[in-house]
Design a protein around this motif. Sequence first.
Motif, PDB file in Angstrom:
ATOM      1  N   GLU A  40       0.728  -1.111  -0.187  1.00  8.85           N
ATOM      2  CA  GLU A  40       0.124   0.160  -0.072  1.00  8.85           C
ATOM      3  C   GLU A  40       0.782   1.277  -0.108  1.00  8.85           C
ATOM      4  O   GLU A  40       0.428   2.249  -0.424  1.00  8.85           O
ATOM      5  N   SER A  41       2.018   1.321   0.548  1.00  5.28           N
ATOM      6  CA  SER A  41       2.872   2.609   0.662  1.00  5.28           C
ATOM      7  C   SER A  41       4.199   2.133   0.274  1.00  5.28           C
ATOM      8  O   SER A  41       4.709   1.007   0.106  1.00  5.28           O
TER       9      SER A  41
ATOM     10  N   TRP B  74       6.672   2.926   2.086  1.00  3.85           N
ATOM     11  CA  TRP B  74       7.300   2.483   3.320  1.00  3.85           C
ATOM     12  C   TRP B  74       7.330   0.823   3.254  1.00  3.85           C
ATOM     13  O   TRP B  74       7.999  -0.030   3.563  1.00  3.85           O
TER      14      TRP B  74
ATOM     15  N   ASP C  12       5.557  -4.407  12.651  1.00  6.30           N
ATOM     16  CA  ASP C  12       5.206  -2.986  12.403  1.00  6.30           C
ATOM     17  C   ASP C  12       3.692  -2.397  12.879  1.00  6.30           C
ATOM     18  O   ASP C  12       3.343  -1.547  13.083  1.00  6.30           O
ATOM     19  N   ARG C  13       2.933  -3.676  13.214  1.00  2.95           N
ATOM     20  CA  ARG C  13       1.597  -3.081  13.810  1.00  2.95           C
ATOM     21  C   ARG C  13       1.372  -4.196  14.843  1.00  2.95           C
ATOM     22  O   ARG C  13       1.910  -5.442  14.881  1.00  2.95           O
TER      23      ARG C  13
ATOM     24  N   PRO D 130      -1.540   1.367  13.825  1.00  6.04           N
ATOM     25  CA  PRO D 130      -0.983   2.693  13.674  1.00  6.04           C
ATOM     26  C   PRO D 130      -1.973   3.817  13.395  1.00  6.04           C
ATOM     27  O   PRO D 130      -1.689   4.967  13.613  1.00  6.04           O
TER      28      PRO D 130
ATOM     29  N   ARG E 232      -1.805   6.552  16.016  1.00 10.51           N
ATOM     30  CA  ARG E 232      -1.240   7.969  15.651  1.00 10.51           C
ATOM     31  C   ARG E 232      -2.182   8.966  15.765  1.00 10.51           C
ATOM     32  O   ARG E 232      -2.202  10.184  15.834  1.00 10.51           O
TER      33      ARG E 232
ATOM     34  N   PHE F   2      -3.913   4.591   3.739  1.00 10.48           N
ATOM     35  CA  PHE F   2      -2.499   4.581   3.494  1.00 10.48           C
ATOM     36  C   PHE F   2      -1.925   4.519   2.292  1.00 10.48           C
ATOM     37  O   PHE F   2      -0.788   4.390   1.865  1.00 10.48           O
TER      38      PHE F   2
ATOM     39  N   HIS G  51      -1.598  10.098   8.249  1.00  7.10           N
ATOM     40  CA  HIS G  51      -0.826   8.970   9.131  1.00  7.10           C
ATOM     41  C   HIS G  51       0.412   8.415   8.430  1.00  7.10           C
ATOM     42  O   HIS G  51       1.021   7.561   9.113  1.00  7.10           O
ATOM     43  N   ASN G  52       0.448   8.768   6.997  1.00  5.77           N
ATOM     44  CA  ASN G  52       1.553   8.370   6.462  1.00  5.77           C
ATOM     45  C   ASN G  52       2.132   9.228   5.270  1.00  5.77           C
ATOM     46  O   ASN G  52       1.292   9.989   4.795  1.00  5.77           O
TER      47      ASN G  52
ATOM     48  N   ASP H  42       6.735   8.406   8.283  1.00  2.00           N
ATOM     49  CA  ASP H  42       7.361   7.273   7.442  1.00  2.00           C
ATOM     50  C   ASP H  42       8.589   7.739   7.358  1.00  2.00           C
ATOM     51  O   ASP H  42       9.616   6.804   7.108  1.00  2.00           O
TER      52      ASP H  42
ATOM     53  N   LEU I  47      10.081   6.045  10.496  1.00  2.00           N
ATOM     54  CA  LEU I  47       9.700   4.967  10.831  1.00  2.00           C
ATOM     55  C   LEU I  47      10.692   3.872  10.187  1.00  2.00           C
ATOM     56  O   LEU I  47      10.789   4.044   8.702  1.00  2.00           O
TER      57      LEU I  47
HETATM   58  O1  GYE Z   1       3.380   3.634   8.392  1.00  2.00           O
HETATM   59  C1  GYE Z   1       2.574   2.916   6.381  1.00  2.00           C
HETATM   60  C2  GYE Z   1       2.020   1.449   6.060  1.00  2.00           C
HETATM   61  O2  GYE Z   1       2.110  -0.449   9.632  1.00  2.00           O
HETATM   62  C3  GYE Z   1       3.337   1.377  10.904  1.00  2.00           C
HETATM   63  O3  GYE Z   1       1.861   0.762   7.250  1.00  2.00           O
HETATM   64  C4  GYE Z   1       2.782   0.783   9.431  1.00  2.00           C
HETATM   65  C5  GYE Z   1       2.233   1.606   8.591  1.00  2.00           C
HETATM   66  C6  GYE Z   1       3.131   2.568   7.885  1.00  2.00           C
HETATM   67  O4  GYE Z   1       1.598   1.165   5.103  1.00  2.00           O
HETATM   68  O5  GYE Z   1       3.051   3.599   5.506  1.00  2.00           O
END
Ligand code: GYE
Length: 309
Positions: free
Chosen positions: A27-28, A30, A104-105, A155, A159, A183, A211-212, A240, A260
């Motif tokens: 999705e991102s 990151w 991460d979560r 998150p 957040r 995200f 949030h990101n 991020d 992050l």
């Molecule tokens: O910040 C976001 C990602 O889980 C903390 O998930 C992570 C988040 C991150 O898609 O960009």
Amino acid sequence: ATALSAVALSAAHAEDLTIGFSQIGSESGWRAAETKVSKIEADKRGIDLKIADAQQKQENQIKAIRSFIAQGVDAIFLAPVVATGWDAVLAEAKEAEIPVVLLDRTIDTPDESLYLTAVTSDTVYEGKVAGEWLAEKTAGKCAIVELQGTVGSSPAINRKKGFDEAIAVHAEMKIIRTQSGDFTRAKGKEVMESFLKAENGGKNICAVYAHNDDMMIGAIQAIKEAGLKPGSDILTISIDAVPDIFKAMADGEANATVELTPNMAGPALDAIIAYKKDGTVPPKWIQTESRLYLPDTAAAEYDARKDLY
Ligand code: GYE
């Protein structure tokens, strides 16, 4: 000599380990970097890491975990897309004596024995850092729109919580609109377009909190298309520290980001190697660092990161 032989021993043992990683998706920026770094960190340690991409769906993650259990992997890494609904499948892993590490979560569960450890940042703290930075920047007076992460994800929940707490002490800081952008860049842009329309073409908006960074990159595009200047007409703060946000910061189109690390797998692999070797139980939470970055170092940070992502 002792340290050296310990390293040699764990490396030899690590070669035999197979770990299944149920990753959320891509999705991102990151997230893509986290997947990439996970492979690098596993290779470094001679570990066979099998990554299953769940395409943002919890049901796919549950299937992947069941398949890892059936294959008899030595450990399971899980980046849980949402916080709830894991108890049954994690109980199956426990029954099969396969340790689970959250990456991460975090999850909501009454039974903490369902996972060995969680490698995450302090996501409440990240929100707080973001809120405090904005309070200082605006002298405690700002109409904010918020782009939330995936609904029900730890998150997104945390957040929001940390940010809300930070601005609560400032009577003239308010979140005037808030919605999930899941995200992603595309949804961040789409939701920001609706915020701009609803708020006098954006003239009522002092800042965006996302949030990101990916949602913020989308929002920056929407702000520009609406004829306003991101970074000055509308301030930005996100989380991020992906290369593109540093680029935007260097160009004066973004104001701040909270880092992050994409290297969640490194500490997780080390924890599993030690646990498998001699039963060393890691702390329940292995916390990664969160640091605020501002435009003054953005160009250098962009250069330092661009190849990793
Ligand atoms: O910040 C976001 C990602 O889980 C903390 O998930 C992570 C988040 C991150 O898609 O960009």
